[in-house]
Motif scaffolding. Sequence first.
Motif, PDB file in Angstrom:
ATOM      1  N   TYR A  14     -10.360  -5.460  15.383  1.00  0.00           N
ATOM      2  CA  TYR A  14     -10.289  -6.504  14.363  1.00  0.00           C
ATOM      3  C   TYR A  14     -11.423  -6.334  13.356  1.00  0.00           C
ATOM      4  O   TYR A  14     -12.407  -5.625  13.600  1.00  0.00           O
ATOM      5  CB  TYR A  14     -10.360  -7.902  14.999  1.00  0.00           C
ATOM      6  N   HIS A  30      -0.366  -9.291  11.288  1.00  0.00           N
ATOM      7  CA  HIS A  30       0.576  -8.491  10.496  1.00  0.00           C
ATOM      8  C   HIS A  30       1.937  -8.315  11.172  1.00  0.00           C
ATOM      9  O   HIS A  30       2.173  -8.787  12.289  1.00  0.00           O
ATOM     10  CB  HIS A  30      -0.041  -7.114  10.217  1.00  0.00           C
ATOM     11  N   ASN A  35      -0.165  -2.747   9.831  1.00  0.00           N
ATOM     12  CA  ASN A  35      -1.460  -3.084  10.407  1.00  0.00           C
ATOM     13  C   ASN A  35      -2.156  -4.027   9.438  1.00  0.00           C
ATOM     14  O   ASN A  35      -1.605  -4.360   8.378  1.00  0.00           O
ATOM     15  CB  ASN A  35      -2.295  -1.826  10.685  1.00  0.00           C
ATOM     16  N   ALA A  36      -3.355  -4.464   9.772  1.00  0.00           N
ATOM     17  CA  ALA A  36      -4.041  -5.433   8.916  1.00  0.00           C
ATOM     18  C   ALA A  36      -4.291  -4.878   7.523  1.00  0.00           C
ATOM     19  O   ALA A  36      -4.151  -5.591   6.523  1.00  0.00           O
ATOM     20  CB  ALA A  36      -5.364  -5.853   9.569  1.00  0.00           C
ATOM     21  N   ARG A  37      -4.644  -3.622   7.437  1.00  0.00           N
ATOM     22  CA  ARG A  37      -4.937  -3.026   6.131  1.00  0.00           C
ATOM     23  C   ARG A  37      -3.691  -2.994   5.254  1.00  0.00           C
ATOM     24  O   ARG A  37      -3.738  -3.339   4.069  1.00  0.00           O
ATOM     25  CB  ARG A  37      -5.493  -1.616   6.314  1.00  0.00           C
ATOM     26  N   ASP A  60      -5.546  -5.733  14.342  1.00  0.00           N
ATOM     27  CA  ASP A  60      -4.415  -4.824  14.487  1.00  0.00           C
ATOM     28  C   ASP A  60      -3.770  -5.146  15.828  1.00  0.00           C
ATOM     29  O   ASP A  60      -4.426  -5.084  16.875  1.00  0.00           O
ATOM     30  CB  ASP A  60      -4.875  -3.361  14.475  1.00  0.00           C
ATOM     31  N   HIS A  64      -0.610  -0.950  17.335  1.00  0.00           N
ATOM     32  CA  HIS A  64      -0.637  -0.773  15.891  1.00  0.00           C
ATOM     33  C   HIS A  64      -2.041  -0.435  15.397  1.00  0.00           C
ATOM     34  O   HIS A  64      -3.036  -0.808  16.014  1.00  0.00           O
ATOM     35  CB  HIS A  64      -0.178  -2.051  15.187  1.00  0.00           C
ATOM     36  N   GLY A  65      -2.095   0.223  14.239  1.00  0.00           N
ATOM     37  CA  GLY A  65      -3.374   0.465  13.591  1.00  0.00           C
ATOM     38  C   GLY A  65      -4.377   1.139  14.495  1.00  0.00           C
ATOM     39  O   GLY A  65      -4.114   2.172  15.104  1.00  0.00           O
ATOM     40  N   ARG A  66      -5.554   0.513  14.615  1.00  0.00           N
ATOM     41  CA  ARG A  66      -6.641   1.087  15.406  1.00  0.00           C
ATOM     42  C   ARG A  66      -6.761   0.484  16.796  1.00  0.00           C
ATOM     43  O   ARG A  66      -7.710   0.777  17.521  1.00  0.00           O
ATOM     44  CB  ARG A  66      -7.967   0.933  14.654  1.00  0.00           C
ATOM     45  N   SER A  67      -5.812  -0.365  17.167  1.00  0.00           N
ATOM     46  CA  SER A  67      -5.826  -0.911  18.520  1.00  0.00           C
ATOM     47  C   SER A  67      -5.228   0.082  19.508  1.00  0.00           C
ATOM     48  O   SER A  67      -4.582   1.064  19.119  1.00  0.00           O
ATOM     49  CB  SER A  67      -5.053  -2.237  18.571  1.00  0.00           C
TER      50      SER A  67
END
Length: 252
Positions: A14, A30, A35-37, A60, A64-67
């Motif tokens: 996060y 999201h 993802n959040a970005r 995220d 997803h994303g960096r999680s």
Amino acid sequence: MSRFKSFDGVSIYYQRWGRLSAQPPVVLHHGYVANARINWVIPGFVRRLTLAGRCVIALDARGHGRSEKPHDPAAYGEARMAKDLSCLLNELGLEEVDLVGYSMGATVALLAATQEPRIRRLVAGGIGGNTLHLDSHFHVEGRKALSRAMLASRWSIRNPTLAGFRLLADMVWADRKAMAAQALAFHSTRIPLEKISAPTLIIAGDKDPFAKQPRKLQKAIRGAQLKVVLGDHSSVLIRPGFQRAIVDFLQA
């Protein structure tokens, strides 16, 4: 940029922006594949919120994303993601937040609001009346088809909706095995919307095929407001009317 271990040991990434103020932080969740970005930072929504004086937290979702990205469908589903949100609030020691969810994240937000008393205000975007029928045969078969599309050759996918999700997954370098697992685990039981007590805004694009009949969802939540703005499922995120409506609702 931070991480925490959620209730089942999955690592969740996060970020935070802005400073704490008299108003509670705004937590953003999201949609599927994104993802959040992608959902919140690039469209300028995080900037709009911080300019309004709000502290913003976006995670995220698992997979997803960096999680962390498990490949077992048992590790997924919006109910688990709602627990991740509660774990995030515990991690940060937050007693009250405003929660904004979009698409898959809106389902997560609704589930969280049925059981999480720390949510002051709630926004659910990019979903509509179909949220009342998540256990239908149509949705069950759709989940299976989406999971298969995530693992198939992109050029073999004929359904334009499935092809769109697969293209997005490739564009953001998503872990497609994780996306296939989440597709199979999409929430498929009734959400007890009558338990939501936080003031709620339902917001949808007028051309969003995933948010048809949003008024049905609004009527199912006591006292909920409805805002329909210009845009489809993707373009609505960058629309000033969409962002402004959410910020105004949260500032009340």
